[in-house]
Write an enzyme that holds these catalytic residues in place. Structure first.
Site, mmCIF file in Angstrom:
data_model
loop_
_atom_site.group_PDB
_atom_site.id
_atom_site.type_symbol
_atom_site.label_atom_id
_atom_site.label_comp_id
_atom_site.label_asym_id
_atom_site.label_seq_id
_atom_site.Cartn_x
_atom_site.Cartn_y
_atom_site.Cartn_z
ATOM 1 N N CYS A 66 0.708 -1.100 0.133
ATOM 2 C CA CYS A 66 0.052 0.028 -0.082
ATOM 3 C C CYS A 66 1.054 1.206 -0.110
ATOM 4 O O CYS A 66 0.918 2.025 -0.928
ATOM 5 C CB CYS A 66 -0.967 -0.150 1.203
ATOM 6 S SG CYS A 66 -2.294 -1.002 1.065
HETATM 7 N N1 LIG Z 1 -4.117 -5.613 1.897
HETATM 8 C C1 LIG Z 1 -4.291 -4.317 2.250
HETATM 9 O O1 LIG Z 1 -3.920 -4.168 3.632
HETATM 10 C C2 LIG Z 1 -4.910 -3.342 1.807
HETATM 11 C C3 LIG Z 1 -5.536 -2.013 2.692
HETATM 12 C C4 LIG Z 1 -6.255 -1.354 1.977
HETATM 13 C C5 LIG Z 1 -6.452 -1.049 0.618
HETATM 14 N N2 LIG Z 1 -5.918 -2.185 -0.088
HETATM 15 C C6 LIG Z 1 -6.438 -2.078 -1.592
HETATM 16 O O2 LIG Z 1 -7.577 -3.125 -1.788
HETATM 17 C C7 LIG Z 1 -7.306 -3.554 -2.985
HETATM 18 C C8 LIG Z 1 -7.349 -5.103 -3.082
HETATM 19 O O3 LIG Z 1 -6.259 -5.536 -2.172
HETATM 20 P P1 LIG Z 1 -5.887 -7.045 -1.642
HETATM 21 O O4 LIG Z 1 -4.711 -6.825 -0.696
HETATM 22 O O5 LIG Z 1 -7.271 -7.439 -1.054
HETATM 23 O O6 LIG Z 1 -5.527 -7.859 -2.796
HETATM 24 P P2 LIG Z 1 -5.258 -9.497 -2.855
HETATM 25 O O7 LIG Z 1 -4.404 -9.705 -3.999
HETATM 26 O O8 LIG Z 1 -5.269 -9.882 -1.372
HETATM 27 O O9 LIG Z 1 -6.682 -9.932 -3.441
HETATM 28 C C9 LIG Z 1 -7.236 -9.692 -4.705
HETATM 29 C C10 LIG Z 1 -7.971 -10.800 -5.081
HETATM 30 O O10 LIG Z 1 -8.692 -10.341 -6.327
HETATM 31 C C11 LIG Z 1 -8.884 -11.413 -7.390
HETATM 32 N N3 LIG Z 1 -8.859 -10.887 -8.714
HETATM 33 C C12 LIG Z 1 -8.064 -10.352 -9.489
HETATM 34 N N4 LIG Z 1 -8.856 -10.024 -10.683
HETATM 35 C C13 LIG Z 1 -10.008 -10.464 -10.368
HETATM 36 C C14 LIG Z 1 -11.131 -10.042 -11.061
HETATM 37 N N5 LIG Z 1 -11.067 -9.442 -12.354
HETATM 38 N N6 LIG Z 1 -12.243 -10.480 -10.535
HETATM 39 C C15 LIG Z 1 -12.374 -10.919 -9.409
HETATM 40 N N7 LIG Z 1 -11.418 -11.075 -8.564
HETATM 41 C C16 LIG Z 1 -10.319 -10.684 -9.162
HETATM 42 C C17 LIG Z 1 -7.398 -12.158 -7.177
HETATM 43 O O11 LIG Z 1 -7.610 -13.507 -7.468
HETATM 44 C C18 LIG Z 1 -7.294 -11.999 -5.400
HETATM 45 O O12 LIG Z 1 -7.814 -13.276 -4.849
HETATM 46 C C19 LIG Z 1 -6.097 -2.851 -3.725
HETATM 47 O O13 LIG Z 1 -6.446 -2.120 -4.412
HETATM 48 C C20 LIG Z 1 -5.207 -2.613 -2.324
HETATM 49 O O14 LIG Z 1 -4.422 -1.532 -2.961
HETATM 50 C C21 LIG Z 1 -5.377 -3.247 0.366
#
Ligand SMILES: NC(=O)c1ccc[n+]([C@@H]2O[C@H](COP(=O)([O-])OP(=O)(O)OC[C@H]3O[C@@H](n4cnc5c(N)ncnc54)[C@H](O)[C@@H]3O)[C@@H](O)[C@H]2O)c1
Length: 407
Positions: free
Chosen positions: A274
């Site tokens: 992030c």
């Molecule tokens: N991890 C954190 O601490 C955090 C905190 C705040 C915001 N975010 C934001 O949240 C968002 C998601 O992050 P995350 O950490 O959950 O990611 P992640 O990689 O843990 O999970 C994302 C999931 O989305 C799936 N995916 C990919 N393309 C897809 C599609 N077209 N349709 C359906 N599913 C799909 C992947 O297979 C994966 O399981 C990002 O934008 C990130 O910047 C993350």
């Protein structure tokens, strides 16, 4: 009854089917909160592996326990699928797909576009869509709204579209998805109203704002604030090193000021996906408007320099032991650029055999006393060893020992 009122009443009586697109660190805990609030939840993910794991009641996310997951799967309250046609059952869709950076530090919107296309293909009137993925200001309006409108739906009347940034801090024992205040900004006031009502069913505190752009920028301000302050304290660590002053002592003393100071600590760079990434979404957007975000660029420059600062510390520490970096055995701890740097279990044998042990993250699970006891040289970039008893080896801090210190 208007579509908006129908949807609001489905949300209120919990008959709405909630969809979560992307079941990772953000999506899975959110799906769990909706299920706990009494909704039927369908999680859609493109990964067969993730879906079959979840359906067998096994969580791949630290903040969601197997027991909690297995219970809602067994009760039929949560179902994970790779079948996008199941989106037709959803009354609400929260999107939590990755938003990485390309090598050039430009936003890679491929995952958001793919998810929006799938939603556009399967959407119907009376649905609320909320983007949670961190992104640049304008994404919801410029990228998602046209996909819904291409399906013949008018945003604000037939469907409701909002941005609501996820603020989860994985592993944080106090603040989680439920008790962290939730920002929501819609394309129209009706969109904000519906999205706020949706999240209010399962989260403690709602913070509605006036537009999707505001909500998008809130998240970027929060993470840019962290990046810039980490950059500042990292520069202070370099300054202290050159002055021979202990940075940790300076920070702890400054943190006793009850107002006007917030504690940040230096380290070997910025980890996670992030803080090192999100500010570049804003920097990119501003480049398209011919504006250079100087604070973001400078913080990124200083933070990116920190690994080299640590490597210099390691070289210096080895040099004092009459050893070169080349050929020295250092416990490896990272993976970068697609290259695997195989990690090894932290056994007594590994610690004793290493010429230098570098602490890059202050993990509460690691027994640092044992490391200090056994290692020949410890380069501690996180002040993890400050309160430990002396061992047989030397401890080198990110800042050098002060020639002025009297105690
Ligand atoms: N991890 C954190 O601490 C955090 C905190 C705040 C915001 N975010 C934001 O949240 C968002 C998601 O992050 P995350 O950490 O959950 O990611 P992640 O990689 O843990 O999970 C994302 C999931 O989305 C799936 N995916 C990919 N393309 C897809 C599609 N077209 N349709 C359906 N599913 C799909 C992947 O297979 C994966 O399981 C990002 O934008 C990130 O910047 C993350």
């Amino acid at each position: 009854m208007q579509l908006k009122d129908q949807l609001l009443s489905k949300i209120e009586n919990r008959s709405a089917c909630i969809g979560v697109v992307g079941l990772g660190y953000v999506g899975l805990p959110l799906a769990l909160e909706f299920a706990k609030a009494g909704f039927k939840v369908i999680g859609y993910d493109v990964s067969e592996r993730v879906v079959s794991l979840l359906m067998s009641g096994k969580s791949h996310i630290q903040d969601v326990s197997n027991a909690d997951l297995a219970r809602i799967v067994k009760a039929g309250q949560f179902e994970a699928t790779t079948d996008e046609s199941r989106m037709q059952e959803m009354d609400a869709v929260s999107i939590a797909v990755p938003t990485p950076l390309a090598k050039t530090r430009d936003p890679d919107m491929g995952f958001v576009i793919a998810a929006a296309d799938a939603i556009g293909r399967n959407c119907r009137p009376g649905v609320v869509v909320v983007l949670e993925s961190t992104t640049y200001p304008g994404t919801t309006r410029e990228l998602l709204q046209p996909k819904l409108e291409a399906a013949g739906l008018t945003v604000g009347e037939d469907v409701f579209l909002a941005f609501s940034p996820e603020r989860v801090d994985p592993g944080n024992p106090i603040w989680n998805t439920k008790n962290t205040p939730k920002i929501v900004g819609g394309i129209t006031p009706a969109c904000t109203e519906v999205a706020t009502a949706l999240y209010a069913t399962c989260l403690d505190t709602m913070v509605p704002v006036s537009s999707t752009e505001t909500a998008e920028l809130v998240k970027l301000l929060e993470n840019t604030f962290r990046s810039v302050n980490i950059g500042l304290v990292n520069e202070m660590a370099i300054v202290c090193d050159k002055l021979g002053v202990n940075i940790w002592e300076v920070i702890e003393a400054a943190a006793t000021k009850p107002f006007g100071f917030m504690k940040f600590t230096p380290g070997p760079g910025i980890g996670g996906h992030c803080i090192p990434l999100d500010p570049h979404y804003l920097a990119w957007k501003m480049r398209t408007l011919n504006y250079k975000t100087r604070f973001i660029d400078l913080a990124s420059e200083i933070n990116s320099e920190m690994p080299a600062v640590v490597v210099r510390k390691v070289a210096q520490a080895l040099n004092e032991e009459r050893k070169a970096v080349n050929g020295s055995r250092i416990v490896p701890k990272f993976r970068e650029d697609g290259h695997e740097h195989a990690s090894v279990p932290l056994t007594d044998d590994q610690i004793t055999r290493a010429d230098a042990v570098v602490i890059v993250t202050d993990h509460s699970k690691v027994d640092y006393q044992r490391v200090v006891q056994l290692a020949k040289v410890v380069v501690d970039t996180r002040n993890a060893t400050a309160k430990l008893a002396k061992g047989k080896g030397r401890i080198v801090s990110l800042a050098s020992a002060s020639p002025y210190a009297t105690a």
